[in-house]
Design an enzyme around this catalytic site. Structure first.
Site, PDB file in Angstrom:
ATOM      1  N   GLU A  81       0.824  -1.203   0.000  1.00 39.48           N
ATOM      2  CA  GLU A  81       0.000   0.000   0.000  1.00 39.48           C
ATOM      3  C   GLU A  81       0.855   1.249   0.000  1.00 39.48           C
ATOM      4  O   GLU A  81       1.957   1.251   0.541  1.00 39.48           O
ATOM      5  CB  GLU A  81      -0.854   0.023   1.275  1.00 39.48           C
ATOM      6  CG  GLU A  81      -1.775  -1.153   1.359  1.00 39.48           C
ATOM      7  CD  GLU A  81      -2.601  -1.151   2.632  1.00 39.48           C
ATOM      8  OE1 GLU A  81      -2.644  -0.110   3.330  1.00 39.48           O
ATOM      9  OE2 GLU A  81      -3.193  -2.191   2.911  1.00 39.48           O
ATOM     10  N   CYS A 132       3.354   8.526   1.424  1.00 38.79           N
ATOM     11  CA  CYS A 132       3.612   7.608   2.530  1.00 38.79           C
ATOM     12  C   CYS A 132       3.868   6.229   1.917  1.00 38.79           C
ATOM     13  O   CYS A 132       2.980   5.649   1.298  1.00 38.79           O
ATOM     14  CB  CYS A 132       2.385   7.601   3.451  1.00 38.79           C
ATOM     15  SG  CYS A 132       2.532   6.431   4.796  1.00 38.79           S
ATOM     16  N   CYS A 165       4.993  -7.059   7.870  1.00 35.78           N
ATOM     17  CA  CYS A 165       5.939  -6.606   8.893  1.00 35.78           C
ATOM     18  C   CYS A 165       6.062  -7.704   9.939  1.00 35.78           C
ATOM     19  O   CYS A 165       5.052  -8.276  10.356  1.00 35.78           O
ATOM     20  CB  CYS A 165       5.449  -5.312   9.553  1.00 35.78           C
ATOM     21  SG  CYS A 165       6.565  -4.718  10.855  1.00 35.78           S
ATOM     22  N   CYS A 209       2.793  -5.410  15.940  1.00 31.94           N
ATOM     23  CA  CYS A 209       2.120  -4.485  16.863  1.00 31.94           C
ATOM     24  C   CYS A 209       0.613  -4.772  16.849  1.00 31.94           C
ATOM     25  O   CYS A 209       0.020  -5.007  15.802  1.00 31.94           O
ATOM     26  CB  CYS A 209       2.398  -3.035  16.479  1.00 31.94           C
ATOM     27  SG  CYS A 209       4.149  -2.628  16.554  1.00 31.94           S
ATOM     28  N   CYS A 257      -1.963  -2.614  14.723  1.00 28.62           N
ATOM     29  CA  CYS A 257      -1.565  -2.315  13.344  1.00 28.62           C
ATOM     30  C   CYS A 257      -2.007  -3.434  12.404  1.00 28.62           C
ATOM     31  O   CYS A 257      -1.674  -4.602  12.628  1.00 28.62           O
ATOM     32  CB  CYS A 257      -0.044  -2.143  13.313  1.00 28.62           C
ATOM     33  SG  CYS A 257       0.627  -2.055  11.646  1.00 28.62           S
ATOM     34  N   CYS A 293      -1.992   2.073   7.960  1.00 29.20           N
ATOM     35  CA  CYS A 293      -1.101   1.142   7.278  1.00 29.20           C
ATOM     36  C   CYS A 293      -1.601  -0.296   7.333  1.00 29.20           C
ATOM     37  O   CYS A 293      -1.957  -0.817   8.368  1.00 29.20           O
ATOM     38  CB  CYS A 293       0.297   1.348   7.864  1.00 29.20           C
ATOM     39  SG  CYS A 293       1.048   0.102   8.841  1.00 29.20           S
TER      40      CYS A 293
HETATM   41  N1  SAH Z   1       7.167   0.215  11.302  1.00 30.56           N
HETATM   42  C1  SAH Z   1       7.379   1.604  11.462  1.00 30.56           C
HETATM   43  C2  SAH Z   1       6.825   2.436  10.321  1.00 30.56           C
HETATM   44  C3  SAH Z   1       5.521   2.030   9.726  1.00 30.56           C
HETATM   45  S1  SAH Z   1       4.105   2.240  10.741  1.00 30.56           S
HETATM   46  C4  SAH Z   1       6.829   2.056  12.795  1.00 30.56           C
HETATM   47  O1  SAH Z   1       6.143   1.284  13.449  1.00 30.56           O
HETATM   48  O2  SAH Z   1       7.132   3.184  13.199  1.00 30.56           O
HETATM   49  C5  SAH Z   1       3.940   4.023  10.723  1.00 30.56           C
HETATM   50  C6  SAH Z   1       3.208   4.572  11.932  1.00 30.56           C
HETATM   51  O3  SAH Z   1       1.825   4.201  11.896  1.00 30.56           O
HETATM   52  C7  SAH Z   1       3.763   4.070  13.263  1.00 30.56           C
HETATM   53  O4  SAH Z   1       3.889   5.129  14.165  1.00 30.56           O
HETATM   54  C8  SAH Z   1       2.699   3.106  13.696  1.00 30.56           C
HETATM   55  O5  SAH Z   1       2.731   2.889  15.074  1.00 30.56           O
HETATM   56  C9  SAH Z   1       1.449   3.810  13.199  1.00 30.56           C
HETATM   57  N2  SAH Z   1       0.224   2.997  13.138  1.00 30.56           N
HETATM   58  C10 SAH Z   1       0.086   1.689  12.841  1.00 30.56           C
HETATM   59  N3  SAH Z   1      -1.212   1.321  12.897  1.00 30.56           N
HETATM   60  C11 SAH Z   1      -1.909   2.443  13.240  1.00 30.56           C
HETATM   61  C12 SAH Z   1      -3.290   2.728  13.461  1.00 30.56           C
HETATM   62  N4  SAH Z   1      -4.207   1.772  13.357  1.00 30.56           N
HETATM   63  N5  SAH Z   1      -3.632   3.995  13.798  1.00 30.56           N
HETATM   64  C13 SAH Z   1      -2.694   4.973  13.911  1.00 30.56           C
HETATM   65  N6  SAH Z   1      -1.385   4.769  13.713  1.00 30.56           N
HETATM   66  C14 SAH Z   1      -0.993   3.521  13.388  1.00 30.56           C
HETATM   67 FE1  SF4 Z   2       5.336  -3.136  11.912  1.00 24.69          FE
HETATM   68 FE2  SF4 Z   2       2.948  -1.962  12.096  1.00 24.69          FE
HETATM   69 FE3  SF4 Z   2       4.462  -2.237  14.264  1.00 24.69          FE
HETATM   70 FE4  SF4 Z   2       5.198  -0.491  12.355  1.00 24.69          FE
HETATM   71  S1  SF4 Z   2       3.356  -0.404  13.609  1.00 24.69           S
HETATM   72  S2  SF4 Z   2       6.490  -2.006  13.417  1.00 24.69           S
HETATM   73  S3  SF4 Z   2       4.468  -1.604  10.528  1.00 24.69           S
HETATM   74  S4  SF4 Z   2       3.589  -3.903  13.055  1.00 24.69           S
END
Ligand code: SAH
Ligand code: SF4
Length: 349
Positions: free
Chosen positions: A90, A103, A110, A114, A117, A336
Protein backbone atom coordinates in the site's frame (compact mmCIF):
# COMPACT_ATOMS: atom_id res chain seq x y z
CA UNK A 1 18.86 -4.97 -10.79
CA UNK A 2 15.63 -3.08 -11.45
CA UNK A 3 16.44 0.12 -13.41
CA UNK A 4 14.23 2.12 -10.99
CA UNK A 5 16.50 1.30 -8.07
CA UNK A 6 19.76 2.18 -9.83
CA UNK A 7 21.82 5.31 -9.14
CA UNK A 8 22.64 7.65 -12.01
CA UNK A 9 26.27 6.44 -12.03
CA UNK A 10 25.11 2.82 -12.22
CA UNK A 11 22.85 3.58 -15.17
CA UNK A 12 25.71 5.33 -16.95
CA UNK A 13 27.89 2.30 -16.37
CA UNK A 14 25.17 0.02 -17.66
CA UNK A 15 24.80 2.10 -20.81
CA UNK A 16 28.57 1.94 -21.39
CA UNK A 17 28.59 -1.81 -20.89
CA UNK A 18 25.87 -2.11 -23.50
CA UNK A 19 28.01 -0.16 -25.98
CA UNK A 20 26.23 3.20 -25.63
CA UNK A 21 27.63 6.55 -24.50
CA UNK A 22 27.24 7.11 -20.73
CA UNK A 23 24.80 10.00 -21.18
CA UNK A 24 22.19 7.42 -22.21
CA UNK A 25 22.24 6.46 -18.54
CA UNK A 26 21.16 9.96 -17.63
CA UNK A 27 18.36 9.85 -20.19
CA UNK A 28 17.07 6.64 -18.58
CA UNK A 29 17.34 8.21 -15.11
CA UNK A 30 15.29 11.21 -16.18
CA UNK A 31 12.67 9.05 -17.86
CA UNK A 32 12.21 7.06 -14.66
CA UNK A 33 12.43 9.73 -11.98
CA UNK A 34 11.27 12.87 -13.77
CA UNK A 35 8.96 11.66 -16.47
CA UNK A 36 7.69 8.67 -14.48
CA UNK A 37 8.01 6.22 -17.38
CA UNK A 38 6.40 2.83 -16.84
CA UNK A 39 8.21 0.97 -19.63
CA UNK A 40 11.51 1.20 -21.50
CA UNK A 41 9.50 1.46 -24.73
CA UNK A 42 8.37 4.95 -23.67
CA UNK A 43 11.94 6.27 -23.64
CA UNK A 44 11.69 7.59 -27.16
CA UNK A 45 14.92 9.58 -27.21
CA UNK A 46 16.93 6.36 -26.88
CA UNK A 47 17.91 4.68 -30.18
CA UNK A 48 15.39 1.98 -31.08
CA UNK A 49 17.93 -0.84 -31.08
CA UNK A 50 19.14 0.14 -27.57
CA UNK A 51 15.57 0.40 -26.32
CA UNK A 52 14.85 -3.12 -27.61
CA UNK A 53 18.00 -4.48 -26.05
CA UNK A 54 17.32 -2.74 -22.72
CA UNK A 55 13.70 -3.75 -22.51
CA UNK A 56 14.63 -7.38 -22.84
CA UNK A 57 17.67 -7.30 -20.51
CA UNK A 58 16.24 -4.82 -17.94
CA UNK A 59 12.47 -4.51 -18.34
CA UNK A 60 10.83 -2.10 -15.90
CA UNK A 61 8.65 -4.05 -13.46
CA UNK A 62 5.10 -3.09 -14.47
CA UNK A 63 2.77 -0.98 -12.38
CA UNK A 64 -0.34 -2.89 -11.40
CA UNK A 65 -2.88 -0.99 -9.32
CA UNK A 66 -5.31 -3.38 -7.66
CA UNK A 67 -7.31 -0.71 -5.89
CA UNK A 68 -7.38 3.03 -5.86
CA UNK A 69 -9.50 5.13 -3.54
CA UNK A 70 -9.77 8.78 -2.68
CA UNK A 71 -11.12 10.01 0.63
CA UNK A 72 -14.22 12.13 0.34
CA UNK A 73 -13.22 13.76 3.64
CA UNK A 74 -9.73 15.06 2.85
CA UNK A 75 -8.77 13.94 -0.66
CA UNK A 76 -6.20 11.44 0.61
CA UNK A 77 -5.39 8.94 -2.14
CA UNK A 78 -4.62 5.36 -1.33
CA UNK A 79 -3.33 2.73 -3.73
CA UNK A 80 -2.94 -1.02 -3.37
CA UNK A 81 -0.26 -2.26 -5.77
CA UNK A 82 0.51 -5.80 -6.85
CA UNK A 83 4.16 -6.61 -7.42
CA UNK A 84 5.27 -9.09 -10.09
CA UNK A 85 5.58 -11.94 -7.55
CA UNK A 86 2.03 -11.35 -6.32
CA UNK A 87 2.91 -9.46 -3.11
CA UNK A 88 0.63 -6.55 -2.30
CA UNK A 89 1.77 -3.21 -0.90
CA UNK A 90 0.00 0.00 0.00
CA UNK A 91 0.96 3.61 -0.47
CA UNK A 92 -0.82 6.85 0.33
CA UNK A 93 -0.71 10.42 -0.98
CA UNK A 94 -1.75 13.28 1.31
CA UNK A 95 -2.12 16.90 0.32
CA UNK A 96 -2.22 19.72 2.80
CA UNK A 97 -1.26 23.36 2.76
CA UNK A 98 0.93 23.19 -0.35
CA UNK A 99 2.63 19.99 0.77
CA UNK A 100 2.24 16.75 -1.13
CA UNK A 101 3.42 13.83 0.99
CA UNK A 102 3.88 10.24 -0.17
CA UNK A 103 3.61 7.61 2.53
CA UNK A 104 5.51 4.55 1.33
CA UNK A 105 5.91 0.92 2.37
CA UNK A 106 9.36 -0.55 3.01
CA UNK A 107 8.30 -4.19 3.39
CA UNK A 108 5.45 -6.40 2.25
CA UNK A 109 3.97 -7.06 5.68
CA UNK A 110 5.94 -6.61 8.89
CA UNK A 111 7.46 -9.10 11.33
CA UNK A 112 6.94 -6.95 14.45
CA UNK A 113 3.29 -7.68 15.14
CA UNK A 114 2.12 -4.49 16.86
CA UNK A 115 -1.36 -5.19 18.19
CA UNK A 116 -3.06 -2.07 16.82
CA UNK A 117 -1.56 -2.31 13.34
CA UNK A 118 -3.26 -4.06 10.42
CA UNK A 119 0.11 -4.73 8.76
CA UNK A 120 1.53 -6.23 11.94
CA UNK A 121 -1.47 -8.51 12.28
CA UNK A 122 -1.06 -9.76 8.72
CA UNK A 123 2.48 -11.11 9.19
CA UNK A 124 5.68 -10.64 7.21
CA UNK A 125 6.19 -11.48 3.54
CA UNK A 126 9.42 -9.92 2.31
CA UNK A 127 11.58 -6.83 2.06
CA UNK A 128 10.91 -4.44 -0.80
CA UNK A 129 13.63 -3.29 -3.17
CA UNK A 130 14.50 0.37 -3.65
CA UNK A 131 12.98 0.10 -7.13
CA UNK A 132 9.70 -1.03 -5.59
CA UNK A 133 9.73 2.00 -3.27
CA UNK A 134 10.34 4.31 -6.24
CA UNK A 135 7.50 2.56 -8.07
CA UNK A 136 5.08 3.49 -5.27
CA UNK A 137 6.08 7.16 -5.58
CA UNK A 138 5.76 6.96 -9.37
CA UNK A 139 2.26 5.48 -9.03
CA UNK A 140 1.11 8.18 -6.59
CA UNK A 141 2.58 11.08 -8.53
CA UNK A 142 1.18 9.85 -11.85
CA UNK A 143 -2.27 9.88 -10.21
CA UNK A 144 -1.71 13.38 -8.83
CA UNK A 145 -0.63 14.57 -12.27
CA UNK A 146 -3.98 13.47 -13.71
CA UNK A 147 -5.45 16.44 -11.82
CA UNK A 148 -2.43 18.76 -11.89
CA UNK A 149 0.14 18.08 -14.63
CA UNK A 150 2.77 20.07 -12.73
CA UNK A 151 2.36 18.16 -9.47
CA UNK A 152 5.48 17.05 -7.61
CA UNK A 153 6.15 15.38 -4.27
CA UNK A 154 7.40 17.63 -1.49
CA UNK A 155 7.71 15.06 1.34
CA UNK A 156 8.30 11.34 1.72
CA UNK A 157 7.50 9.36 4.85
CA UNK A 158 8.27 5.67 5.32
CA UNK A 159 5.16 5.09 7.39
CA UNK A 160 3.36 2.58 5.21
CA UNK A 161 3.75 -1.15 5.63
CA UNK A 162 6.86 -2.53 7.25
CA UNK A 163 9.77 -1.57 9.44
CA UNK A 164 12.27 0.51 7.43
CA UNK A 165 15.15 -0.19 9.81
CA UNK A 166 14.89 -3.90 9.00
CA UNK A 167 15.47 -3.04 5.33
CA UNK A 168 17.79 -0.11 5.79
CA UNK A 169 20.10 -0.63 2.83
CA UNK A 170 17.29 -0.53 0.27
CA UNK A 171 15.47 2.27 2.11
CA UNK A 172 18.62 4.42 2.09
CA UNK A 173 19.11 3.71 -1.60
CA UNK A 174 15.56 4.90 -2.28
CA UNK A 175 16.16 8.00 -0.11
CA UNK A 176 19.27 8.91 -2.09
CA UNK A 177 17.34 8.50 -5.32
CA UNK A 178 14.59 10.75 -3.99
CA UNK A 179 17.21 13.36 -3.11
CA UNK A 180 18.96 13.40 -6.48
CA UNK A 181 18.79 16.88 -8.08
CA UNK A 182 18.28 15.40 -11.53
CA UNK A 183 15.39 13.30 -10.29
CA UNK A 184 12.89 13.94 -7.50
CA UNK A 185 15.12 16.55 -5.85
CA UNK A 186 13.51 16.20 -2.43
CA UNK A 187 15.41 17.77 0.46
CA UNK A 188 16.70 15.37 3.12
CA UNK A 189 14.79 17.36 5.71
CA UNK A 190 11.61 16.29 3.96
CA UNK A 191 12.25 12.55 4.07
CA UNK A 192 11.32 10.75 7.28
CA UNK A 193 11.76 7.16 8.25
CA UNK A 194 9.73 5.81 11.13
CA UNK A 195 10.79 2.96 13.38
CA UNK A 196 9.09 1.03 16.15
CA UNK A 197 12.27 1.55 18.18
CA UNK A 198 15.02 -0.87 17.11
CA UNK A 199 17.81 0.30 19.40
CA UNK A 200 20.94 -0.99 17.62
CA UNK A 201 19.73 0.43 14.32
CA UNK A 202 18.95 3.84 15.86
CA UNK A 203 22.50 3.96 17.26
CA UNK A 204 23.88 2.98 13.86
CA UNK A 205 21.87 5.79 12.24
CA UNK A 206 23.22 8.26 14.79
CA UNK A 207 26.74 7.27 13.89
CA UNK A 208 26.31 7.18 10.13
CA UNK A 209 24.06 10.26 9.97
CA UNK A 210 22.37 9.51 6.66
CA UNK A 211 20.53 12.56 5.36
CA UNK A 212 17.01 12.01 6.62
CA UNK A 213 14.71 12.65 9.55
CA UNK A 214 13.97 10.04 12.19
CA UNK A 215 10.64 9.31 13.82
CA UNK A 216 10.21 6.76 16.59
CA UNK A 217 6.88 5.16 17.50
CA UNK A 218 6.48 5.42 21.25
CA UNK A 219 2.75 4.97 21.90
CA UNK A 220 3.04 4.35 25.64
CA UNK A 221 4.68 5.65 28.80
CA UNK A 222 5.11 2.40 30.75
CA UNK A 223 6.74 -0.86 29.75
CA UNK A 224 3.62 -2.81 30.69
CA UNK A 225 1.44 -0.94 28.25
CA UNK A 226 4.07 -0.63 25.55
CA UNK A 227 4.79 -4.37 25.69
CA UNK A 228 1.09 -5.09 25.41
CA UNK A 229 0.81 -2.87 22.31
CA UNK A 230 4.22 -3.54 20.77
CA UNK A 231 5.84 -6.94 21.46
CA UNK A 232 9.25 -5.51 20.39
CA UNK A 233 9.24 -3.58 23.69
CA UNK A 234 10.16 -6.81 25.48
CA UNK A 235 13.43 -6.80 23.57
CA UNK A 236 14.02 -3.03 23.56
CA UNK A 237 12.19 -1.50 26.54
CA UNK A 238 11.21 2.15 26.76
CA UNK A 239 14.26 3.24 28.70
CA UNK A 240 16.64 1.84 26.06
CA UNK A 241 14.61 3.29 23.19
CA UNK A 242 14.62 6.75 24.74
CA UNK A 243 18.29 6.53 25.57
CA UNK A 244 18.98 5.70 21.90
CA UNK A 245 16.82 8.69 20.88
CA UNK A 246 18.74 11.01 23.19
CA UNK A 247 22.00 9.67 21.79
CA UNK A 248 20.75 10.23 18.23
CA UNK A 249 19.68 13.79 19.00
CA UNK A 250 22.94 14.57 20.75
CA UNK A 251 25.24 13.12 18.10
CA UNK A 252 23.37 14.43 15.06
CA UNK A 253 22.00 17.68 16.50
CA UNK A 254 18.71 16.66 14.87
CA UNK A 255 15.38 16.55 16.59
CA UNK A 256 13.68 13.18 16.99
CA UNK A 257 9.98 12.99 16.29
CA UNK A 258 8.09 10.69 18.63
CA UNK A 259 4.85 9.24 17.40
CA UNK A 260 2.12 8.65 19.91
CA UNK A 261 -1.16 7.08 18.75
CA UNK A 262 -3.84 7.96 21.27
CA UNK A 263 -5.81 4.88 22.26
CA UNK A 264 -8.95 5.31 24.30
CA UNK A 265 -8.52 4.24 27.91
CA UNK A 266 -5.06 2.77 27.24
CA UNK A 267 -2.52 5.59 26.94
CA UNK A 268 -4.57 8.80 27.03
CA UNK A 269 -4.74 9.74 30.74
CA UNK A 270 -3.44 12.82 32.54
CA UNK A 271 -0.94 10.48 34.21
CA UNK A 272 0.35 9.36 30.82
CA UNK A 273 0.92 12.97 29.83
CA UNK A 274 2.87 13.58 33.04
CA UNK A 275 4.96 10.46 32.59
CA UNK A 276 5.67 11.38 28.97
CA UNK A 277 6.78 14.79 30.16
CA UNK A 278 9.22 13.19 32.58
CA UNK A 279 10.51 10.68 30.02
CA UNK A 280 11.29 13.38 27.47
CA UNK A 281 12.67 16.01 29.79
CA UNK A 282 15.62 17.87 28.30
CA UNK A 283 15.53 15.92 25.04
CA UNK A 284 15.56 17.46 21.55
CA UNK A 285 12.20 15.94 20.67
CA UNK A 286 8.83 16.65 19.15
CA UNK A 287 5.67 14.64 19.78
CA UNK A 288 3.20 13.85 17.04
CA UNK A 289 -0.17 12.84 18.45
CA UNK A 290 -2.41 10.82 16.15
CA UNK A 291 -5.78 9.44 17.23
CA UNK A 292 -5.58 5.68 16.55
CA UNK A 293 -7.22 4.68 13.30
CA UNK A 294 -9.67 1.91 14.12
CA UNK A 295 -8.71 -1.41 12.52
CA UNK A 296 -11.30 -4.10 12.05
CA UNK A 297 -10.95 -7.07 14.40
CA UNK A 298 -8.69 -5.17 16.78
CA UNK A 299 -9.93 -4.30 20.28
CA UNK A 300 -8.55 -0.74 20.45
CA UNK A 301 -10.33 2.53 19.77
CA UNK A 302 -9.01 5.94 18.93
CA UNK A 303 -9.90 9.14 20.80
CA UNK A 304 -11.93 12.10 19.58
CA UNK A 305 -10.45 15.37 18.41
CA UNK A 306 -11.27 17.13 21.70
CA UNK A 307 -9.44 14.51 23.74
CA UNK A 308 -6.43 14.71 21.44
CA UNK A 309 -6.33 18.49 21.93
CA UNK A 310 -6.61 18.11 25.69
CA UNK A 311 -3.75 15.61 25.75
CA UNK A 312 -1.68 18.00 23.63
CA UNK A 313 -2.37 20.79 26.13
CA UNK A 314 -1.22 18.58 29.01
CA UNK A 315 2.01 17.88 27.15
CA UNK A 316 2.54 21.57 26.46
CA UNK A 317 2.19 22.17 30.20
CA UNK A 318 4.99 19.64 30.66
CA UNK A 319 7.15 21.76 28.36
CA UNK A 320 6.96 19.40 25.40
CA UNK A 321 6.61 20.45 21.79
CA UNK A 322 3.62 18.71 20.33
CA UNK A 323 1.30 18.68 17.32
CA UNK A 324 -1.98 16.88 16.78
CA UNK A 325 -2.20 15.17 13.42
CA UNK A 326 -5.58 14.44 12.03
CA UNK A 327 -5.95 10.78 11.17
CA UNK A 328 -6.30 11.13 7.46
CA UNK A 329 -8.44 9.16 5.08
CA UNK A 330 -10.44 7.48 7.85
CA UNK A 331 -13.20 6.66 5.41
CA UNK A 332 -10.84 4.77 3.10
CA UNK A 333 -9.04 2.89 5.88
CA UNK A 334 -5.81 4.71 5.17
CA UNK A 335 -3.96 3.35 8.21
CA UNK A 336 -1.10 1.14 7.28
CA UNK A 337 -2.02 -2.36 6.12
CA UNK A 338 -5.77 -1.93 6.26
CA UNK A 339 -6.43 -2.15 2.55
CA UNK A 340 -4.42 -5.31 2.06
CA UNK A 341 -6.09 -6.84 5.13
CA UNK A 342 -9.53 -6.17 3.74
CA UNK A 343 -8.57 -7.52 0.33
CA UNK A 344 -7.41 -10.70 2.01
CA UNK A 345 -10.71 -11.02 3.85
CA UNK A 346 -12.28 -10.96 0.39
CA UNK A 347 -14.18 -7.70 0.90
CA UNK A 348 -14.44 -5.15 -1.88
CA UNK A 349 -15.09 -1.47 -2.17
N1 SAH B 1 7.17 0.22 11.30
C1 SAH B 1 7.38 1.60 11.46
C2 SAH B 1 6.82 2.44 10.32
C3 SAH B 1 5.52 2.03 9.73
S1 SAH B 1 4.11 2.24 10.74
C4 SAH B 1 6.83 2.06 12.79
O1 SAH B 1 6.14 1.28 13.45
O2 SAH B 1 7.13 3.18 13.20
C5 SAH B 1 3.94 4.02 10.72
C6 SAH B 1 3.21 4.57 11.93
O3 SAH B 1 1.82 4.20 11.90
C7 SAH B 1 3.76 4.07 13.26
O4 SAH B 1 3.89 5.13 14.17
C8 SAH B 1 2.70 3.11 13.70
O5 SAH B 1 2.73 2.89 15.07
C9 SAH B 1 1.45 3.81 13.20
N2 SAH B 1 0.22 3.00 13.14
C10 SAH B 1 0.09 1.69 12.84
N3 SAH B 1 -1.21 1.32 12.90
C11 SAH B 1 -1.91 2.44 13.24
C12 SAH B 1 -3.29 2.73 13.46
N4 SAH B 1 -4.21 1.77 13.36
N5 SAH B 1 -3.63 3.99 13.80
C13 SAH B 1 -2.69 4.97 13.91
N6 SAH B 1 -1.39 4.77 13.71
C14 SAH B 1 -0.99 3.52 13.39
FE1 SF4 C 1 5.34 -3.14 11.91
FE2 SF4 C 1 2.95 -1.96 12.10
FE3 SF4 C 1 4.46 -2.24 14.26
FE4 SF4 C 1 5.20 -0.49 12.36
S1 SF4 C 1 3.36 -0.40 13.61
S2 SF4 C 1 6.49 -2.01 13.42
S3 SF4 C 1 4.47 -1.60 10.53
S4 SF4 C 1 3.59 -3.90 13.05
Amino acid sequence: MDLRGMYLEELKELASKMGEPPYRGQQIFIWIHRRLALAVEEMTDLPLAFRDQLSSSHPLPPLKILESSTSALDNTLKLLLELPDGEKVECVLMEQGGRRTACLSSQAGCPLGCRFCATGQGGFRRNLTAGEMILQAVALLRKAREGDPKASLTNIVFMGMGEPLLNLEQVLRACRLFQHPKGWNISHRKITISTCGLVPQIIKLAEEKPPLELAVSLHATTDDIRSELMPINRQYPLKDVLEACRYYARVTGRRVTLEYALIKGVNDSRKDARRLGRLLKGMLAFVNLIPLNPVSGIPYQGVGEEKAKTFARWLTQEGIEVAVRRSRGRDIEAACGQLRARRERGEKY
